[in-house]
Design a protein around this motif. Structure first.
Motif, PDB file in Angstrom:
ATOM      1  N   SER A   1       0.781  -1.281  -0.037  1.00  0.00           N
ATOM      2  CA  SER A   1      -0.046   0.114   0.089  1.00  0.00           C
ATOM      3  C   SER A   1       0.784   1.421  -0.005  1.00  0.00           C
ATOM      4  CB  SER A   1      -0.929  -0.040   1.118  1.00  0.00           C
ATOM      5  OG  SER A   1      -0.217  -0.037   2.404  1.00  0.00           O
ATOM      6  N   SER A   2       2.227   1.110   0.510  1.00  0.00           N
ATOM      7  CA  SER A   2       3.002   2.362   0.456  1.00  0.00           C
ATOM      8  C   SER A   2       3.655   2.426  -0.740  1.00  0.00           C
ATOM      9  CB  SER A   2       3.942   2.203   1.581  1.00  0.00           C
ATOM     10  OG  SER A   2       3.217   2.146   2.942  1.00  0.00           O
ATOM     11  N   GLN A   3       3.631   1.541  -1.553  1.00  0.00           N
ATOM     12  CA  GLN A   3       4.179   1.755  -2.873  1.00  0.00           C
ATOM     13  C   GLN A   3       3.246   2.032  -3.891  1.00  0.00           C
ATOM     14  OE1 GLN A   3       7.313  -1.144  -3.558  1.00  0.00           O
ATOM     15  NE2 GLN A   3       7.186  -1.655  -1.427  1.00  0.00           N
ATOM     16  N   GLN A   4       2.812   3.046  -4.495  1.00  0.00           N
ATOM     17  CA  GLN A   4       1.501   3.355  -5.054  1.00  0.00           C
ATOM     18  C   GLN A   4       1.810   2.753  -6.549  1.00  0.00           C
ATOM     19  OE1 GLN A   4       4.058   5.523  -4.523  1.00  0.00           O
ATOM     20  NE2 GLN A   4       4.696   6.636  -6.441  1.00  0.00           N
ATOM     21  N   ASP A   5       2.840   2.669  -7.054  1.00  0.00           N
ATOM     22  CA  ASP A   5       2.595   2.048  -8.459  1.00  0.00           C
ATOM     23  C   ASP A   5       2.557   0.619  -8.385  1.00  0.00           C
ATOM     24  OD1 ASP A   5       3.238   4.666  -9.605  1.00  0.00           O
ATOM     25  OD2 ASP A   5       5.417   4.298  -9.822  1.00  0.00           O
ATOM     26  N   ALA A   6       3.327  -0.019  -7.369  1.00  0.00           N
ATOM     27  CA  ALA A   6       3.243  -1.658  -7.511  1.00  0.00           C
ATOM     28  C   ALA A   6       1.722  -1.934  -6.991  1.00  0.00           C
ATOM     29  CB  ALA A   6       4.210  -1.967  -6.310  1.00  0.00           C
ATOM     30  N   ALA A   7       1.349  -1.167  -5.818  1.00  0.00           N
ATOM     31  CA  ALA A   7      -0.218  -1.541  -5.596  1.00  0.00           C
ATOM     32  C   ALA A   7      -1.192  -1.344  -6.671  1.00  0.00           C
ATOM     33  CB  ALA A   7      -0.635  -0.616  -4.154  1.00  0.00           C
ATOM     34  N   PHE A   8      -0.863  -0.264  -7.407  1.00  0.00           N
ATOM     35  CA  PHE A   8      -2.118   0.023  -8.521  1.00  0.00           C
ATOM     36  C   PHE A   8      -1.747  -1.053  -9.520  1.00  0.00           C
ATOM     37  CE2 PHE A   8      -2.786   1.928 -12.565  1.00  0.00           C
ATOM     38  CZ  PHE A   8      -4.413   2.215 -12.451  1.00  0.00           C
ATOM     39  N   ALA A   9      -0.499  -1.297  -9.775  1.00  0.00           N
ATOM     40  CA  ALA A   9      -0.357  -2.444 -10.961  1.00  0.00           C
ATOM     41  C   ALA A   9      -1.058  -3.680 -10.436  1.00  0.00           C
ATOM     42  CB  ALA A   9       0.971  -2.408 -11.182  1.00  0.00           C
ATOM     43  N   PHE A  10      -0.727  -4.114  -9.166  1.00  0.00           N
ATOM     44  CA  PHE A  10      -1.476  -5.271  -8.889  1.00  0.00           C
ATOM     45  C   PHE A  10      -2.902  -5.425  -8.883  1.00  0.00           C
ATOM     46  CE2 PHE A  10       2.891  -7.000  -7.320  1.00  0.00           C
ATOM     47  CZ  PHE A  10       2.629  -8.373  -7.378  1.00  0.00           C
ATOM     48  N   ALA A  11      -3.486  -4.342  -8.252  1.00  0.00           N
ATOM     49  CA  ALA A  11      -4.814  -4.292  -8.243  1.00  0.00           C
ATOM     50  C   ALA A  11      -5.632  -4.234  -9.537  1.00  0.00           C
ATOM     51  CB  ALA A  11      -5.248  -3.209  -7.213  1.00  0.00           C
ATOM     52  N   SER A  12      -5.087  -3.136 -10.387  1.00  0.00           N
ATOM     53  CA  SER A  12      -5.678  -3.143 -11.742  1.00  0.00           C
ATOM     54  C   SER A  12      -5.412  -4.187 -12.454  1.00  0.00           C
ATOM     55  CB  SER A  12      -5.090  -1.626 -12.279  1.00  0.00           C
ATOM     56  OG  SER A  12      -3.836  -1.773 -12.300  1.00  0.00           O
ATOM     57  N   LEU A  13      -4.449  -4.574 -12.713  1.00  0.00           N
ATOM     58  CA  LEU A  13      -3.884  -5.763 -13.558  1.00  0.00           C
ATOM     59  C   LEU A  13      -5.042  -7.056 -13.113  1.00  0.00           C
ATOM     60  CD1 LEU A  13      -0.488  -5.466 -14.287  1.00  0.00           C
ATOM     61  CD2 LEU A  13      -2.217  -4.701 -15.823  1.00  0.00           C
ATOM     62  N   ALA A  14      -4.861  -7.222 -11.581  1.00  0.00           N
ATOM     63  CA  ALA A  14      -5.988  -8.361 -11.309  1.00  0.00           C
ATOM     64  C   ALA A  14      -7.351  -8.063 -11.989  1.00  0.00           C
ATOM     65  CB  ALA A  14      -5.793  -8.431  -9.981  1.00  0.00           C
ATOM     66  N   ILE A  15      -7.888  -6.835 -11.765  1.00  0.00           N
ATOM     67  CA  ILE A  15      -9.244  -6.726 -12.170  1.00  0.00           C
ATOM     68  C   ILE A  15      -9.348  -6.768 -13.798  1.00  0.00           C
ATOM     69  CG2 ILE A  15     -10.735  -4.870 -12.550  1.00  0.00           C
ATOM     70  CD1 ILE A  15      -9.679  -3.548  -9.875  1.00  0.00           C
ATOM     71  N   VAL A  16      -8.163  -6.379 -14.544  1.00  0.00           N
ATOM     72  CA  VAL A  16      -8.318  -6.328 -15.953  1.00  0.00           C
ATOM     73  C   VAL A  16      -7.977  -7.739 -16.517  1.00  0.00           C
ATOM     74  CG1 VAL A  16      -6.905  -5.853 -18.158  1.00  0.00           C
ATOM     75  CG2 VAL A  16      -7.352  -4.007 -16.194  1.00  0.00           C
ATOM     76  N   PHE A  17      -7.153  -8.582 -15.638  1.00  0.00           N
ATOM     77  CA  PHE A  17      -7.240  -9.763 -16.371  1.00  0.00           C
ATOM     78  C   PHE A  17      -8.398 -11.089 -15.894  1.00  0.00           C
ATOM     79  CE2 PHE A  17      -2.025  -9.553 -15.958  1.00  0.00           C
ATOM     80  CZ  PHE A  17      -2.351  -8.973 -17.459  1.00  0.00           C
ATOM     81  N   SER A  18      -8.637 -10.557 -14.793  1.00  0.00           N
ATOM     82  CA  SER A  18      -9.862 -11.481 -14.317  1.00  0.00           C
ATOM     83  C   SER A  18     -11.150 -11.288 -15.302  1.00  0.00           C
ATOM     84  CB  SER A  18     -10.067 -11.343 -12.711  1.00  0.00           C
ATOM     85  OG  SER A  18     -10.670 -10.034 -12.705  1.00  0.00           O
ATOM     86  N   SER A  19     -11.278  -9.879 -15.520  1.00  0.00           N
ATOM     87  CA  SER A  19     -12.335  -9.443 -16.268  1.00  0.00           C
ATOM     88  C   SER A  19     -12.139 -10.152 -17.683  1.00  0.00           C
ATOM     89  CB  SER A  19     -12.523  -8.047 -16.333  1.00  0.00           C
ATOM     90  OG  SER A  19     -12.727  -7.429 -15.189  1.00  0.00           O
ATOM     91  N   TYR A  20     -10.853  -9.996 -18.467  1.00  0.00           N
ATOM     92  CA  TYR A  20     -10.678 -10.297 -19.638  1.00  0.00           C
ATOM     93  C   TYR A  20     -10.974 -12.004 -19.550  1.00  0.00           C
ATOM     94  CZ  TYR A  20      -8.840  -6.309 -22.119  1.00  0.00           C
ATOM     95  OH  TYR A  20      -8.638  -5.179 -22.714  1.00  0.00           O
ATOM     96  N   ILE A  21     -10.381 -12.711 -18.645  1.00  0.00           N
ATOM     97  CA  ILE A  21     -10.593 -14.211 -18.653  1.00  0.00           C
ATOM     98  C   ILE A  21     -11.958 -14.550 -18.591  1.00  0.00           C
ATOM     99  CG2 ILE A  21     -10.088 -16.287 -17.345  1.00  0.00           C
ATOM    100  CD1 ILE A  21      -7.440 -15.001 -16.602  1.00  0.00           C
ATOM    101  N   THR A  22     -12.875 -13.859 -17.847  1.00  0.00           N
ATOM    102  CA  THR A  22     -14.198 -14.347 -17.532  1.00  0.00           C
ATOM    103  C   THR A  22     -15.093 -14.058 -19.107  1.00  0.00           C
ATOM    104  OG1 THR A  22     -14.048 -13.548 -15.386  1.00  0.00           O
ATOM    105  CG2 THR A  22     -16.342 -13.812 -16.358  1.00  0.00           C
TER     106      THR A  22
END
Length: 894
Positions: free
Chosen positions: A711-732
């Protein structure tokens, strides 16, 4: 220079201390003491034409903390010569000097004070030098009705009229430096300063006065250090506390020790400013001192750029004084008297004050004796019991006002000299005048000749620049593009599903639930945009709305997208895993039950989010990190900060949310695993749903804790969260909708509803429900298979073009091979149906072993009984009797 106190090493003689403590006049007490000689009473001289001597008792410090007597004694002797040569001042008297070397030591001064008081002749006034010695002399002088006039005392304590009622000084109080220091602090915008002092009364009282003045000006003394003899530890503390603007109050000998430690700690240069007392010798830092282990070059480097404040001790106007000398003429005349170079002579700067002190005394005695044209008292009548003459001398001194070589001489109510302050800076190893300050008029005269190592005055502390860590714009744009494309894909899938909702194959996949999945994926993908918004894009007032948008989009997107898939897999597990108990349910699965389940999941989320928003809404919080030093050599430090969406009980809400969602994810994985072998046409895509659940659950269960840790690393936290949303949505979306699109496009099943009734399903497992239901009941029947499903599942078909013409019935386009065929050349059931069972153009021709019956007879037999087909490992497609009848159209017998 202006001296201060030194630590007493010996005390007063016991009888003298007792007399002072009892308040008994020493003269009266001495008459009864066998230990002390009684001072001789003054005997009136016989009338004579000669000038009568008036004696002055002086203590000159020729060595010690301030060796000011080296230049002040010659200056006093010069003044006595000039006064005695004048016939208009004390025409009947001649001033004479009796002096001793006090070594700037109160103990040594006690001895000589005793000699001055108890040895002839009587002294009409006492003239001490150092503040510590003046304190001792002035406190005792009142017991002998003596006026004390100091030429080198700067201790603020001496301004106490109750303690020192007969004290005057031509050297201004050290507190006169403080208004100048405060003025300079304000000029350069400094609000935080630090101090280091030698533990003596003069410096302690000066510092107390400075603390009061800076407080009135809104300036803070952040660190206050003191030392007795070794300044090493206090200097280290100043370094550790990041002190930048430092006021140093100590004698010259201690100043060398301090700056040797300053050099070792690197507490100098463009980041630091030192304020020192200006009454040191000009080359004090070059003087050899065996108590330090720093070279002259090191000392010179350490002291470069420091500021000194000193009382104006030499009239800068260079006008004629009462002695008919200019200040420059005085310096030249004094220099000839000195045995050493002025820069190497202690007290050279205070010499004009000592010179003017004699003139102030002479003028006061002249006024007292009537030399000013009025009747006065006889100075020769003075003795230590005659308070009348003392009072007259006091009044005359208090009203003194004349032009001396040091400037205008006047005393305030406390007996201290009022004067201008000279401001100097050490530039290139020598002191340069940079301004004057008149505290009585608050007038600062600035020459603009100050020079700074860094080009500008340094900051009073390390300039802390608060910077917010914003999300990388390249990362945000990249993920936003992926999210936008995902939303487009979700819209395409939703449109496709709605457009083909009349197709039986689409109808069997519960299209309304799939539509909710597409909408949920769109909402989750839309949450990526507020997830990447921060202070770089929005203002502080907009931040709470963005926080709420993140929460609601993610919550509702997950509930709709994952909830609809969970509902499918839940009902498949509920209906089809218990064969006997759920037979009726399989026939009567109503869609509203599915929608109600999704609605329940969404409702729970909406209720939870609403309570969260009302009770403990999200707001903007700031996380502060440790200071960072920039790569450039600049006097700043970076204080990184990071914006977060948070609430007072954030951990509690996240625990509730993650716990509830985590259980749903784990249960979804379990149900998907349990139903992997189930096949039903009522929800014909449940295996694809199971695959999507696997991917979504794994991504969510990994991403949630990882983003909390990062959470204290804004780029890494955003990358993990957003890419998880994108990949899970794409896969679904891809798993659920792309196979349907491919099937309908390649087989044209959307063309007519009549044709759709002839199709067999989307996968090799769509009809396992009926096989599972009928297999046990019909498996005991005849035929070569264990049941109708096994019979159909044993078909083995080669390429029809390879079948000899003799085996083809009239009017047929192909015929199956008699007997077994190699697996490598076999066509699977799904491909067979897809290639040959379309448009009523082809017919099924079945054969077994070496039977020679016409194909239509075998076809009719299969149509009637569903049995009699050979088993073969190349074809494992199971079907029921009713479906075989529907799928096979037998040729008519010719």
């Amino acid at each position: 220079m202006g001296p201060g106190d030194a630590v007493p090493r010996v005390g007063w003689p016991l009888p003298l201390l007792v007399a002072m403590a009892l308040g008994v006049a020493p003269v009266a007490w001495a008459s009864h003491s066998p230990h002390l000689p009684r001072p001789h009473p003054r005997v009136p001289p016989h009338p004579s034409s000669e000038r009568r001597a008036v004696y002055i008792g002086a203590l000159f410090p020729m060595s010690g903390g301030w060796p000011g007597g080296q230049a002040c004694q010659p200056a006093v002797e010069m003044a006595l010569e000039d006064v005695n040569s004048r016939r208009d001042i004390l025409p009947d008297y001649e001033l004479k000097l009796i002096h001793h070397d006090s070594k700037c030591d109160p103990g040594q001064a006690t001895k000589y004070l005793y000699e001055l008081l108890y040895n002839d002749p009587i002294k009409i006034i006492l003239m001490p030098g150092c503040s510590s010695v003046s304190t001792l002399v002035a406190e005792a002088a009142r017991m002998w009705n003596l006026i004390v006039l100091s030429y080198g005392s700067s201790s603020p304590a001496l301004s106490n009229r109750q303690r020192f009622p007969t004290f005057f000084r031509t050297h201004p109080s050290a507190t006169l430096h403080n208004p100048t220091r405060v003025k300079l602090f304000e000029k350069w915008g400094w609000k935080k300063i630090a101090t280091i002092q030698q533990t003596t009364e003069v410096f302690t009282s000066t510092l107390d006065d400075l603390e009061e003045r800076v407080k009135e000006a809104g300036i803070e003394i952040t660190f206050r250090q003191s030392f007795f003899s070794d300044p090493a530890v206090p200097v280290k503390n100043l370094k550790r506390q990041d002190a930048r603007i430092i006021v140093g109050l100590f004698y010259e000998t201690e100043a060398r020790k301090v700056f040797c430690e300053v050099y070792k700690e690197r507490l100098f240069g463009k980041k630091y400013v030192w304020f020192l007392i200006g009454w040191y010798a000009d080359n004090w830092f070059k003087t050899y001192d065996p108590s330090i282990n720093c070279t002259v070059d090191e000392m010179t480097e350490a002291v470069e750029g420091h500021i000194t404040t000193e009382i104006v001790m030499l009239n800068p106007a260079n006008t004629r004084s009462i002695s008919n000398m200019t200040s420059q003429e005085f310096v030249e005349k004094l220099t000839k008297r000195l045995k050493r170079h002025p820069e190497e002579t202690g007290g050279f700067q205070e010499a004009p004050l000592a010179y003017d002190a004699i003139w102030a005394l002479a003028l006061a005695l002249n006024k007292t004796s009537g030399g000013g044209g009025r009747s006065g008292v006889r100075l020769e009548d003075f003795n230590y019991n005659n308070q009348t003459i003392t009072d007259q001398i006091y009044r005359a001194m208090n009203s003194s006002s004349f032009e001396g070589v040091s400037g205008h001489v006047v005393f305030d109510a406390s007996g201290s000299r009022m004067a201008w302050t000279l401001i100097e800076q050490l530039q290139g190893g020598s002191y340069k005048k940079i301004g004057y300050y008149d505290s009585t008029k608050d007038d600062l005269s600035w020459s603009k000749t100050d020079k700074w190592i860094g080009g500008l005055p340094p900051a009073d502390r390390t300039l802390v620049i608060e910077t917010f860590r914003f999300l990388s714009q390249k990362l945000f744009i990249s993920v936003s593009v992926l999210s936008s494309l995902g939303i487009v894909l979700a819209v395409v899938c939703l449109s496709f599903n709605i457009y083909n909702s009349h197709v039986r194959y689409i109808q069997n996949s519960q299209p309304s639930l799939n539509n909710l999945t597409a909408v949920g994926c769109s909402l989750a993908l839309a949450a990526v945009f507020p997830l990447g918004l921060d202070g770089h894009h929005i203002g502080r007032s907009q931040f709470p709305f963005v926080c709420q948008a993140r929460l609601w989009l993610l919550g509702l997107g997950f509930s709709l997208g994952y909830g609809s898939m969970f509902t499918k897999i839940w009902w498949v597990h509920t209906v089809f895993t218990k064969k006997e108990e759920k037979k009726e349910w399989r026939k009567t699965l109503e869609p509203w039950k599915l929608y109600a389940t999704v609605g329940l999941l969404v409702g729970v989320d909406v209720l939870t989010l609403a309570i969260w928003q009302i009770v403990d809404p999200l707001h903007r919080t700031i996380e502060t990190f440790a200071k960072e030093e920039p790569k450039e050599d600049i006097d700043v430090s970076i204080l990184p900060k990071l914006e977060h969406c948070s609430s007072r009980k954030m951990s509690t809400w996240l625990g509730i949310f993650y716990g509830y969602k985590g259980l749903l994810l784990l249960l979804g994985i379990f149900l998907a695993y349990e139903t992997k072998s189930v096949s039903t046409e009522k929800i014909n895509d449940h295996r694809a749903v199971g695959m999507a659940i696997y991917n979504v659950a794994v991504l969510c269960l990994i991403t949630a804790p990882v983003t909390m840790v990062l959470s204290s690393q804004q780029d890494a936290a955003f990358a993990f969260a957003s890419l998880a949303i994108v990949f899970s949505s794409y896969i679904t979306l891809v798993v659920l909708f792309v196979p349907k699109m491919r099937r309908l496009i390649t087989r044209g099943e959307w063309q007519s509803e009549a044709q759709d009734t002839m199709k067999t399903g989307s996968s090799t497992n769509n009809h396992e429900e009926d096989c599972a239901a009928l297999g046990g009941r019909e498996g005991e029947g005849g035929g070569h298979g264990s049941g109708p499903c096994d019979a159909v599942g044993s078909l083995c078909v080669e390429d029809p073009s390879s079948i000899p013409a003799r085996r083809r019935p009239a009017g047929s386009s192909f015929q199956t091979v008699t007997g077994s065929c190699p697996i490598a050349t076999a066509v699977t059931a799904t491909n067979f149906l897809r290639r040959w069972l379309q448009g009523q153009q082809l017919r099924w021709f079945l054969a077994q072993g070496d039977r020679t019956e016409p194909p239509w007879l075998l076809c009719n037999e299969l149509t009637a009984t569903g049995r009699g087909l050979p088993q073969h490992p190349g074809f494992r497609h199971r079907r029921s009797t009713s479906q075989v009848k529907e799928s096979i159209e037998c040729p008519m017998e010719k």
